[in-house]
Design an enzyme around this catalytic site. Structure first.
Site, short mmCIF file in Angstrom:
data_model
loop_
_atom_site.label_atom_id
_atom_site.label_comp_id
_atom_site.label_asym_id
_atom_site.label_seq_id
_atom_site.Cartn_x
_atom_site.Cartn_y
_atom_site.Cartn_z
N SER A 146 36.56 27.93 42.75
CA SER A 146 35.11 28.14 42.86
C SER A 146 34.40 26.91 42.30
O SER A 146 34.97 26.20 41.46
CB SER A 146 34.71 29.37 42.02
OG SER A 146 33.32 29.41 41.84
N TYR A 159 34.12 34.13 34.15
CA TYR A 159 34.65 33.87 35.49
C TYR A 159 34.93 32.36 35.65
O TYR A 159 35.98 31.96 36.16
CB TYR A 159 33.64 34.35 36.53
CG TYR A 159 33.98 34.06 37.97
CD1 TYR A 159 34.88 34.87 38.67
CD2 TYR A 159 33.38 33.01 38.67
CE1 TYR A 159 35.19 34.62 40.00
CE2 TYR A 159 33.68 32.75 40.00
CZ TYR A 159 34.58 33.56 40.66
OH TYR A 159 34.87 33.32 41.99
N1 NAP Z 1 32.22 35.46 47.22
C1 NAP Z 1 31.93 34.34 46.56
O1 NAP Z 1 30.74 33.97 46.33
C2 NAP Z 1 33.04 33.44 46.08
C3 NAP Z 1 32.69 32.13 45.66
C4 NAP Z 1 33.70 31.30 45.19
C5 NAP Z 1 35.01 31.76 45.14
N2 NAP Z 1 35.31 33.03 45.54
C6 NAP Z 1 36.68 33.48 45.42
O2 NAP Z 1 37.22 33.74 46.70
C7 NAP Z 1 38.23 34.75 46.61
C8 NAP Z 1 37.96 35.83 47.65
O3 NAP Z 1 36.71 36.44 47.35
P1 NAP Z 1 35.88 37.30 48.38
O4 NAP Z 1 34.49 36.79 48.33
O5 NAP Z 1 36.58 37.41 49.66
O6 NAP Z 1 35.82 38.69 47.62
P2 NAP Z 1 36.45 40.12 47.94
O7 NAP Z 1 36.21 40.48 49.35
O8 NAP Z 1 35.95 41.00 46.87
O9 NAP Z 1 38.00 39.85 47.76
C9 NAP Z 1 38.65 39.83 46.52
C10 NAP Z 1 39.99 40.50 46.71
O10 NAP Z 1 40.74 40.43 45.49
C11 NAP Z 1 41.47 41.64 45.39
N3 NAP Z 1 41.88 41.87 44.00
C12 NAP Z 1 41.08 42.07 42.92
N4 NAP Z 1 41.84 42.26 41.83
C13 NAP Z 1 43.14 42.19 42.23
C14 NAP Z 1 44.39 42.31 41.58
N5 NAP Z 1 44.49 42.58 40.25
N6 NAP Z 1 45.52 42.17 42.30
C15 NAP Z 1 45.47 41.92 43.63
N7 NAP Z 1 44.31 41.82 44.32
C16 NAP Z 1 43.16 41.94 43.63
C17 NAP Z 1 40.48 42.69 45.89
O11 NAP Z 1 41.19 43.84 46.31
P3 NAP Z 1 41.07 45.27 45.60
O12 NAP Z 1 40.01 45.21 44.52
O13 NAP Z 1 40.73 46.18 46.74
O14 NAP Z 1 42.44 45.51 45.06
C18 NAP Z 1 39.87 41.96 47.08
O15 NAP Z 1 40.62 42.19 48.25
C19 NAP Z 1 38.18 35.27 45.16
O16 NAP Z 1 39.20 34.64 44.42
C20 NAP Z 1 36.83 34.79 44.67
O17 NAP Z 1 36.81 34.61 43.27
C21 NAP Z 1 34.35 33.88 46.04
#
Ligand code: NAP
Length: 253
Positions: A146, A159
């Site tokens: 990120s 975070y």
């Molecule tokens: N959205 C943003 O603004 C943003 C910006 C920068 C970076 N990112 C990063 O991009 C990645 C994907 O994010 P996204 O936006 O697609 O969010 P998302 O749709 O909420 O996806 C996050 C995923 O992580 C899984 N997860 C959470 N805790 C877990 C655990 N202990 N073990 C295995 N799986 C787990 C969740 O599944 P369950 O909770 O259903 O198990 C969910 O499928 C993340 O690493 C996030 O930090 C996101």
């Protein structure tokens, strides 16, 4: 095997229900991907992602339980994933939690869970998987970091610290694997409109999960090791990184 454009035939996703993962898989399936291994905690969302992958041309869509914090299971998990898929060309690491900075500051256990999920747990999983990729002699690990990793902000430092740890780990792992045929690609998005951020107002330069997916495919094709989404975030974060701390800590960010 990757095709001539470095597009993978087989993909393992850690965090298979993630919006960014699903957008990336849609684009990969439109190219060369046929085997998809979806790993995560929530079987319903994994099944939904597997059904979507099958409808888009996956000939083999597998789901496997995976918890980033379950470090004692990671070697076994890697063994199962590689046994069931055969070869894995690309590993997409999208598992992660945002946490709630305000309440987590008063709840050390919750703050530690952000670290255990985003950093130490995924570091363990990456090592387990890297061993398998080394044994097969090729593979790319795409790790969702990120912009928050670049400099921890007071409003988001739990975070941010967890992503800084993961980001440094993924870069170091890539360097340690030099000449092994195994590589890492670190992805640093700004604000992405997904379910993770659905409770927040979009920040300036917000992008969609499809934008991140397109950037990841471009990064894979061009052999990048670090990408920013959108690319302008690199300049913004470079400026923020070099601000004197006495100024940085007073900014309303
Ligand atoms: N959205 C943003 O603004 C943003 C910006 C920068 C970076 N990112 C990063 O991009 C990645 C994907 O994010 P996204 O936006 O697609 O969010 P998302 O749709 O909420 O996806 C996050 C995923 O992580 C899984 N997860 C959470 N805790 C877990 C655990 N202990 N073990 C295995 N799986 C787990 C969740 O599944 P369950 O909770 O259903 O198990 C969910 O499928 C993340 O690493 C996030 O930090 C996101």
């Amino acid at each position: 095997m990757n095709d001539a454009f470095a597009m993978p035939e087989s993909v393992l996703v850690l965090g298979g229900g993630s919006d960014i993962a699903r957008a990336t898989l849609r684009q990969l399936l439109a190219r060369n991907t046929r085997t998809v291994v979806l790993a995560g905690r929530d079987s319903a969302s994994l099944d939904g992602a597997a059904a979507e992958a099958a409808s888009l041309g996956a000939t083999n869509a597998i789901t496997i339980p995976f918890d980033a914090t379950g470090v004692e299971s990671h070697l076994r998990f890697a063994e199962e994933a590689f046994t069931r898929a055969g070869e894995i060309d690309l590993v997409l690491v999208t598992a992660g939690i945002l946490g709630d900075q305000e309440s987590d500051e008063r709840d050390p256990k919750a703050a530690a869970n952000v670290m255990a999920t985003n950093f130490t747990g995924l570091a363990s999983a990456l090592l387990a998987i890297a061993g398998r990729l080394q044994a097969q002699g090729h593979g790319l690990m795409v790790v969702l970091s990120s912009v928050a990793a670049e400099r921890a902000r007071k409003s988001n430092f739990i975070y941010g610290a967890s992503k800084a740890g993961l980001d440094a780990f993924a870069q170091g792992l890539g360097d340690a694997l030099l000449d092994s045929g195994v590589k890492t690609l670190v992805v640093r998005p700004g604000f992405v409109r997904t379910k993770m951020t659905s409770h927040m107002s979009p920040a300036p330069l917000a992008v969609s999960a499809d934008d991140v997916a397109s950037a990841i495919l471009r990064g894979i094709e061009t052999g990048k090791e670090i990408i920013w989404v959108p690319p302008t975030m690199r300049l913004i974060m470079a400026a923020l990184r070099h601000l004197p701390r006495s100024l940085f800590r007073r900014m309303p960010i």
